[in-house]
Design an enzyme around this catalytic site. Structure first.
Site, short mmCIF file in Angstrom:
data_model
loop_
_atom_site.label_atom_id
_atom_site.label_comp_id
_atom_site.label_asym_id
_atom_site.label_seq_id
_atom_site.Cartn_x
_atom_site.Cartn_y
_atom_site.Cartn_z
N THR A 78 3.22 17.21 -5.51
CA THR A 78 2.44 15.97 -5.54
C THR A 78 0.97 16.27 -5.80
O THR A 78 0.29 15.53 -6.51
CB THR A 78 2.61 15.21 -4.21
OG1 THR A 78 4.01 15.03 -3.96
CG2 THR A 78 1.93 13.86 -4.27
N SER A 87 -2.62 10.89 -22.39
CA SER A 87 -2.30 10.69 -20.98
C SER A 87 -3.29 11.41 -20.07
O SER A 87 -3.59 12.59 -20.28
CB SER A 87 -0.88 11.21 -20.71
OG SER A 87 -0.55 11.14 -19.34
N LYS A 111 4.41 -2.10 -2.54
CA LYS A 111 3.25 -1.68 -1.74
C LYS A 111 2.58 -2.95 -1.17
O LYS A 111 3.04 -3.51 -0.21
CB LYS A 111 2.32 -0.80 -2.57
CG LYS A 111 2.97 0.54 -2.93
CD LYS A 111 2.08 1.43 -3.73
CE LYS A 111 2.66 2.82 -3.90
NZ LYS A 111 3.95 2.89 -4.59
N HIS A 139 -1.55 1.13 -7.24
CA HIS A 139 -2.29 1.32 -5.99
C HIS A 139 -3.51 0.40 -5.89
O HIS A 139 -4.35 0.60 -5.02
CB HIS A 139 -2.70 2.78 -5.84
CG HIS A 139 -1.55 3.69 -5.64
ND1 HIS A 139 -0.93 3.86 -4.42
CD2 HIS A 139 -0.86 4.46 -6.53
CE1 HIS A 139 0.08 4.72 -4.56
NE2 HIS A 139 0.15 5.08 -5.82
N SER A 197 -3.62 7.90 -6.86
CA SER A 197 -3.26 7.74 -5.45
C SER A 197 -3.58 8.92 -4.56
O SER A 197 -3.73 8.76 -3.35
CB SER A 197 -1.76 7.44 -5.34
OG SER A 197 -0.99 8.52 -5.82
N ARG A 249 9.88 20.11 1.88
CA ARG A 249 9.54 18.78 2.37
C ARG A 249 10.36 18.40 3.60
O ARG A 249 11.57 18.49 3.60
CB ARG A 249 9.73 17.74 1.26
CG ARG A 249 8.81 18.04 0.09
CD ARG A 249 8.72 16.92 -0.89
NE ARG A 249 7.65 17.22 -1.84
CZ ARG A 249 6.89 16.30 -2.42
NH1 ARG A 249 7.08 15.03 -2.16
NH2 ARG A 249 5.95 16.66 -3.26
N LYS A 292 1.90 14.30 -27.77
CA LYS A 292 1.02 13.88 -26.67
C LYS A 292 -0.19 14.79 -26.55
O LYS A 292 -0.19 15.94 -26.99
CB LYS A 292 1.79 13.91 -25.34
CG LYS A 292 2.19 15.30 -24.87
CD LYS A 292 2.92 15.25 -23.54
CE LYS A 292 3.25 16.64 -23.00
NZ LYS A 292 4.20 17.37 -23.85
N THR A 327 20.55 -2.64 -16.16
CA THR A 327 20.33 -2.46 -14.72
C THR A 327 20.53 -3.78 -13.98
O THR A 327 20.03 -4.82 -14.42
CB THR A 327 18.91 -1.92 -14.44
OG1 THR A 327 18.74 -0.66 -15.10
CG2 THR A 327 18.69 -1.74 -12.95
N THR A 328 21.23 -3.72 -12.87
CA THR A 328 21.43 -4.92 -12.06
C THR A 328 20.09 -5.48 -11.59
O THR A 328 19.20 -4.75 -11.19
CB THR A 328 22.31 -4.58 -10.83
OG1 THR A 328 23.58 -4.14 -11.29
CG2 THR A 328 22.48 -5.77 -9.92
#
Length: 522
Positions: free
Chosen positions: A428, A185, A313, A265, A237, A72, A204, A342-343
């Site tokens: 991807t 899924s 987005k 999306h 996407s 990449r 699953k 988490t903050t």
């Protein structure tokens, strides 16, 4: 007498647990000689050979990416707020037009949103100060979660630092808390959902993309009483394919499953108010209702149990969220470690997000102009014979089918035509299906659309890339051989002809009350 006993007890020394542990360990592992415990010396497993070659491993792994052309390269792209969709590269005079951003509504540059964020920065500073439980719960949080819940017509919402975190956190928590949970899924689900499923450790089943017959065949394997979770996206996407949300809800009802819908999306782009595909599928109903809920609670928005989305987005900032029932959100708020520890997002980010949701809700033209650009490009590519994966959404996947050629196509567009479209490769997308992913926005002009088509034609000629007819001769490739059919568009001509005047008046500057569950209820 009783008092003295208590005093005596409190003054004794605590039991020496350390001595007992040492003695027990030694007794278990060492022989006894003359009633004495003999403790073997600690055995060193250290050797004189070389340490593991960590750097060699890293170098080998990266070299493998280079050799299979999936390495990449990150382009230095600095998008210019006042010149959208222009950006500059490393040098400010080196400008390009961006065609692959997920700033779908081009609202990251909007002055009202930026102004709202600046005011918050001046008033509350740059950070939240802590987690929600300790110091990070504030008016900005309450406002944003109320806006999100109203957008999706749910009882409550919960904001996370990203939708990746939200998806992982929610799905994994279901697996940890629901004994015998089975997850179903879609094979094209985002990495965040895949990660959540792995972390859930639940059983699953992976079904083919949008293959509801296969999904049902898996659901049939379990009693209705077995807890089940169907995880899917509204728009995938990298293909632009749209799921059949209504039929998945039918299957969930039939087999006793909960539904987890990722609208990342789709939010901002579909439905009369930008709530996503679930809203769009009942377009006329929600257009009439405005922000009001369906009194019969029969819409697809009502039928979906959980909707996750992103603020990074269409909603112009950063972060993620889930919208769901009151009890479900309270459960997530109370048990999810990813949320609890988490903050919180900074106040100015949440103010910007809330302002974006409010603005886009009553600016229907953002969605209709974007759709005009999508149709113009899809039709133009079809006329030129440039292959794209057919879909009903705004995503335009231009098929290349080779990692090296996809990178070269991206480079020619950038270096010769000053157009930035990133090449998409493995992991991807699957190897052999590499592509350019194009996402028009309402910020692109029709002239820029035409310039892009001419540049793409030059790239296909220069690299001699296969066109629609070439893939057809080879038996087809991901449906690209069929060309573009505008009747497939999710947005109908009648919907695209609507204006802001056709919206219910209750969407213009509504007063939205805070949701009590955001703070916890005594």
């Amino acid at each position: 007498m009783l008092k003295s006993r208590v005093i005596t007890h409190l003054n004794t020394r605590p039991f020496n647990y350390a001595n007992i542990r040492t003695l027990a360990s030694a007794t278990a592992t060492a022989p006894s000689t003359n009633n004495k415990v003999v403790v073997d010396p600690v055995v060193s497993h250290g050797t004189q050979d070389s340490p593991f070659d960590y750097n060699g491993l890293f170098e080998k792994e990266v070299m493998a990416k280079r050799l299979d052309k999936s390495y990449r390269y990150f382009n230095n792209i600095n998008r210019l707020a006042k010149e959208y969709p222009m950006a500059h590269r490393k040098q400010e005079n080196d400008k390009v037009t961006v065609w692959c951003s997920n700033d779908y509504l081009a609202l990251t540059r909007h002055p009202d949103i930026i102004s709202k964020m600046k005011l918050s920065l001046d008033k509350y500073g740059s950070g939240s100060g802590g987690t929600r439980n300790i110091a990070g719960h504030n008016n900005s949080t309450l406002k944003l979660e109320a806006e999100i819940a109203t957008l999706h017509k749910k009882d409550a919402a919960l904001v996370f630092t990203s939708c990746f975190v939200a998806n992982d956190a929610i799905i994994s928590l279901f697996g940890k808390k629901l004994q015998d949970l089975v997850i179903f899924s879609d094979e094209l689900n985002h990495a965040s959902m895949i990660q959540g499923i792995k972390h859930s450790k639940a059983k699953k089943h992976i079904f083919k993309n949008n293959d509801l017959e296969e999904l049902e065949s898996y659901l049939q394997l379990y009693p209705k009483s077995t807890p089940k979770l169907i995880c899917f996206e509204s728009i995938y996407s990298m293909t632009g394919k749209v799921s059949n949300i209504s039929k998945i809800c039918d299957l969930a009802d039939k087999y006793g499953a909960m539904t987890f819908l990722d609208e990342v999306h789709a939010v901002g782009l579909y439905g009369p108010h930008g709530a996503g595909v679930a809203e769009h599928l009942d377009f006329e109903k929600h257009l009439k209702l405005g922000i009001s809920k369906d009194p019969e609670r029969s819409s697809i928005l009502d039928r979906v149990d959980m909707i996750t989305g992103t603020l990074g987005k269409s909603f112009a900032t950063v972060g993620g969220y889930v919208a769901a029932s009151r009890n479900l959100v309270d459960w997530l708020r109370s048990y999810s470690p990813d949320f609890i520890f988490t903050t919180t997002l900074p106040p100015h980010v949440m103010e910007g997000s809330a302002e974006t949701i409010r603005y886009q809700r009553h600016h229907l033209e953002l969605r209709t102009i974007e759709q005009t650009n999508v149709e113009y490009l899809k039709q133009g590519m079809s006329d030129l014979g440039i292959p794209i994966i057919p879909n009903t959404s705004h995503v335009i996947p231009v098929l290349i089918g080779n990692a090296e050629l996809a990178k070269k196509a991206s480079d020619i567009l950038m270096n010769k035509h000053r157009i930035y479209v990133q090449a998409i490769n493995f992991p991807t997308v699957a190897r052999g299906t590499e592509r350019l992913r194009v996402t028009p926005t309402p910020g692109h002009s029709l002239k820029q659309c035409q310039d892009f088509l001419e540049a793409l034609e030059d790239v296909f000629n220069t690299l001699q890339l296969p066109r629609i007819k070439d893939w057809a001769l080879q038996g087809g490739f991901l449906g690209s051989e069929n060309g573009y059919d505008k009747s497939m568009n999710l947005w109908t001509p009648e919907q695209r002809a609507l204006t802001n005047d056709d919206l219910n008046k209750n969407v213009f500057d509504p007063i939205i009350d805070d949701i009590d569950i955001s703070s916890g209820v005594a």
